[in-house]
Design a protein around this motif. Structure first.
Motif, short mmCIF file in Angstrom:
data_model
loop_
_atom_site.label_atom_id
_atom_site.label_comp_id
_atom_site.label_asym_id
_atom_site.label_seq_id
_atom_site.Cartn_x
_atom_site.Cartn_y
_atom_site.Cartn_z
N GLU A 1 0.83 -1.21 0.00
CA GLU A 1 0.00 0.00 0.00
C GLU A 1 0.88 1.27 0.00
O GLU A 1 0.56 2.26 -0.67
N PHE A 2 2.00 1.21 0.73
CA PHE A 2 2.95 2.34 0.74
C PHE A 2 3.40 2.65 -0.69
O PHE A 2 3.37 3.80 -1.15
N TRP A 3 3.78 1.60 -1.44
CA TRP A 3 4.29 1.82 -2.81
C TRP A 3 3.17 2.22 -3.76
O TRP A 3 3.37 3.02 -4.67
N ARG A 4 1.95 1.69 -3.52
CA ARG A 4 0.83 2.13 -4.37
C ARG A 4 0.61 3.63 -4.19
O ARG A 4 0.35 4.35 -5.13
N ARG A 5 0.77 4.10 -2.96
CA ARG A 5 0.56 5.53 -2.72
C ARG A 5 1.69 6.38 -3.32
O ARG A 5 1.53 7.59 -3.49
N LEU A 6 2.82 5.74 -3.61
CA LEU A 6 3.89 6.46 -4.34
C LEU A 6 3.65 6.39 -5.86
O LEU A 6 4.44 6.90 -6.63
N GLY A 7 2.59 5.68 -6.25
CA GLY A 7 2.21 5.64 -7.66
C GLY A 7 2.55 4.34 -8.37
O GLY A 7 2.29 4.19 -9.55
N ALA A 8 3.16 3.39 -7.65
CA ALA A 8 3.64 2.16 -8.29
C ALA A 8 2.56 1.08 -8.34
O ALA A 8 1.61 1.09 -7.56
N ASP A 9 2.75 0.12 -9.26
CA ASP A 9 1.96 -1.11 -9.30
C ASP A 9 2.80 -2.20 -8.66
O ASP A 9 4.03 -2.20 -8.80
N ILE A 10 2.13 -3.14 -8.00
CA ILE A 10 2.85 -4.14 -7.20
C ILE A 10 2.84 -5.52 -7.84
O ILE A 10 1.80 -5.96 -8.33
N ASP A 11 3.98 -6.18 -7.82
CA ASP A 11 4.08 -7.60 -8.15
C ASP A 11 4.82 -8.27 -6.99
O ASP A 11 5.66 -7.63 -6.35
N ILE A 12 4.49 -9.54 -6.78
CA ILE A 12 5.21 -10.29 -5.73
C ILE A 12 5.90 -11.48 -6.38
O ILE A 12 5.30 -12.16 -7.22
N MET A 13 7.16 -11.69 -6.03
CA MET A 13 7.96 -12.75 -6.68
C MET A 13 8.90 -13.40 -5.67
O MET A 13 9.26 -12.77 -4.67
N ALA A 14 9.34 -14.60 -5.98
CA ALA A 14 10.42 -15.21 -5.21
C ALA A 14 11.73 -14.48 -5.57
O ALA A 14 11.92 -14.09 -6.73
N PRO A 15 12.63 -14.29 -4.60
CA PRO A 15 13.86 -13.54 -4.87
C PRO A 15 14.68 -14.10 -6.04
O PRO A 15 15.17 -13.33 -6.87
N ASP A 16 14.79 -15.43 -6.15
CA ASP A 16 15.59 -16.02 -7.24
C ASP A 16 14.99 -15.71 -8.61
O ASP A 16 15.71 -15.43 -9.57
N HIS A 17 13.66 -15.79 -8.67
CA HIS A 17 12.99 -15.51 -9.94
C HIS A 17 13.19 -14.04 -10.31
O HIS A 17 13.50 -13.71 -11.46
N HIS A 18 13.01 -13.17 -9.31
CA HIS A 18 13.27 -11.74 -9.54
C HIS A 18 14.65 -11.54 -10.16
O HIS A 18 14.83 -10.80 -11.14
N ASP A 19 15.64 -12.20 -9.61
CA ASP A 19 17.03 -11.96 -10.05
C ASP A 19 17.27 -12.43 -11.47
O ASP A 19 18.05 -11.82 -12.21
N ARG A 20 16.58 -13.50 -11.89
CA ARG A 20 16.74 -13.97 -13.27
C ARG A 20 16.03 -13.02 -14.25
O ARG A 20 16.56 -12.70 -15.30
N VAL A 21 14.83 -12.59 -13.85
CA VAL A 21 14.09 -11.66 -14.72
C VAL A 21 14.88 -10.36 -14.89
O VAL A 21 15.09 -9.87 -16.01
N LEU A 22 15.36 -9.81 -13.76
CA LEU A 22 16.06 -8.52 -13.84
C LEU A 22 17.44 -8.66 -14.47
O LEU A 22 17.96 -7.71 -15.06
N ALA A 23 18.02 -9.86 -14.38
CA ALA A 23 19.32 -10.06 -15.03
C ALA A 23 19.20 -9.79 -16.52
O ALA A 23 20.08 -9.16 -17.12
N VAL A 24 18.09 -10.26 -17.13
CA VAL A 24 17.97 -10.08 -18.58
C VAL A 24 17.34 -8.73 -18.96
O VAL A 24 17.70 -8.15 -19.98
N THR A 25 16.45 -8.20 -18.10
CA THR A 25 15.77 -6.96 -18.51
C THR A 25 16.50 -5.69 -18.07
O THR A 25 16.24 -4.62 -18.60
N SER A 26 17.41 -5.81 -17.10
CA SER A 26 18.05 -4.60 -16.59
C SER A 26 19.58 -4.74 -16.46
O SER A 26 20.32 -3.88 -16.92
N HIS A 27 20.03 -5.84 -15.86
CA HIS A 27 21.46 -5.93 -15.55
C HIS A 27 22.29 -6.16 -16.81
O HIS A 27 23.30 -5.47 -17.03
N LEU A 28 21.85 -7.12 -17.65
CA LEU A 28 22.58 -7.36 -18.90
C LEU A 28 22.59 -6.12 -19.82
O LEU A 28 23.65 -5.76 -20.35
N PRO A 29 21.44 -5.44 -20.00
CA PRO A 29 21.48 -4.21 -20.81
C PRO A 29 22.49 -3.18 -20.28
O PRO A 29 23.16 -2.52 -21.07
N HIS A 30 22.62 -3.06 -18.98
CA HIS A 30 23.62 -2.13 -18.45
C HIS A 30 25.03 -2.60 -18.78
O HIS A 30 25.89 -1.80 -19.14
#
Ligand SMILES: NC(=O)C1=CN([C@@H]2O[C@H](COP(=O)(O)OP(=O)(O)OC[C@H]3O[C@@H](n4cnc5c(N)ncnc54)[C@H](O)[C@@H]3O)[C@@H](O)[C@H]2O)C=CC1
Ligand SMILES: O=C(O)C(=O)Cc1ccc(O)cc1
Length: 302
Positions: free
Chosen positions: A162-191
């Motif tokens: 709810e705190f993040w929704r009030r900052l304007g964000a949409d929320i997703d919930i994930m397991a930490p390992d899955h998060h890290d694989r998704v972000l590895a390809v969408t954010s970390h590798l591009p950097h």
């Protein structure tokens, strides 16, 4: 009802100061305190009145907090958690904003075994850093991924959501390992690719740096923006998300070799098919309203 009454932000750079500004804009009743290890950042935060009270020690910033958010580089999160362990109020929820999650969750649980921990990653940022770079709209219509460890009370997760929704964000919930694989390809590798290509261009002997600047077409300019991102933050991301980044890098290298072969052997159809497939990805990002060109994306640098 506001999800929290007293929020403490440790680390008052781009993300910490954007949260502070977003709280001021969207949750005016919330008391804010903050701390940063860098005395110059503390001075700037005071001058900008980012929070109600900038403390000179992390312990002093934690008094009566019901939400504590660590907004420091990923590699510093474990040390900061250990530093605040004795002063963290027993009923406070501890969160963070780190760009990788498995190593962070592990470090937080090791340092604060009795705390309620709800790790978060707002997938929103810029290449800039520091307290002056933040802005309240940074999280608007952006995803914030929560990666609560097993057994975290649902009510604690919902308060942070709810705190993040009030900052304007949409929320997703994930397991930490899955998060890290998704972000590895969408954010970390591009950097990593951006850091590499800008380095490659600046190392060229037969092309002067003024030619690189003068003739940089749109694509290269975008890479230079990303490659201007904070070196400390990104060093920590790559060291912390090592396995997932190395795996995605391996796949990327194989795909790059295939394109290299297609160019060498003049396989135009293969190039055309690949570029057609990737164009569709861009179109679906735009259809979902996630492109940077949308009117309310209030980047600090534009
Ligand atoms: N920059 C971005 O676009 C995004 C960053 N993140 C994550 O947010 C976190 C913060 O990143 P930024 O705000 O961009 O960095 P920043 O460099 O703008 O701010 C980090 C602040 O933490 C302070 N700090 C460092 N070590 C500390 C310690 N031991 N105790 C107290 N303060 C300390 C620094 O002095 C600095 O002011 C990182 O974990 C990063 O992975 C998440 C989403 C986007
Ligand atoms: O500036 C950009 O293009 C970004 O990609 C910002 C960013 C950096 C790190 C994150 O964990 C999330 C977002």
């Amino acid at each position: 009802m506001l999800p929290f009454a007293r929020v403490t932000i440790i680390g008052l750079g781009l993300i910490g100061s954007s949260i502070a500004r977003g709280v001021r804009a969207g949750m005016p009743g919330v008391a804010l305190s903050g701390y940063d290890a860098d005395p110059e950042v503390r001075e700037t935060a005071r001058a900008l009145a980012l929070v109600d009270d900038v403390a000179d020690t992390p312990g002093a910033a934690l008094i009566d907090a019901d939400l504590v958010i660590l907004c420091v580089p990923v590699g510093a999160i474990g040390a900061v958690a250990a530093e605040i362990a004795a002063d963290l109020p027993a009923d406070a929820i501890l969160s963070d904003v780190g760009s990788c999650k498995a190593s962070v969750v592990e470090a937080l649980q090791a340092a604060l075994p009795a705390a309620t921990i709800v790790p978060a990653h707002p997938v929103a940022g810029t290449e800039r850093s520091g307290p002056e770079a933040g802005f309240a709209a940074l999280f608007h219509k952006r995803w914030c991924i929560l990666t609560p460890p097993e057994g975290t009370p649902a009510v604690a997760v919902e308060r942070v959501a709810e705190f993040w929704r009030r900052l304007g964000a949409d929320i997703d919930i994930m397991a930490p390992d899955h998060h890290d694989r998704v972000l590895a390809v969408t954010s970390h590798l591009p950097h990593l690719i951006a850091y590499t290509i800008v380095g490659t261009a600046s190392d060229l002997e037969e092309v002067t740096s003024s030619e690189v600047i003068k003739y940089s077409a749109g694509g290269f300019r975008d890479f230079t923006r990303i490659a201007a991102s904070d070196p400390t933050m990104w060093r920590d991301v790559f060291l912390s998300n090592r396995e997932a980044v190395l795996d995605m890098l391996q796949r990327f290298s194989e795909d790059l070799s295939e394109l290299q072969r297609a160019i060498r052997w003049g396989k135009g159809d293969q190039l055309f098919d690949t570029f057609t497939r990737t164009r569709a990805v861009r179109r679906s990002i735009i259809e979902q309203g996630q492109d940077d060109a949308r009117p309310d994306f209030g980047r600090g640098d534009h």
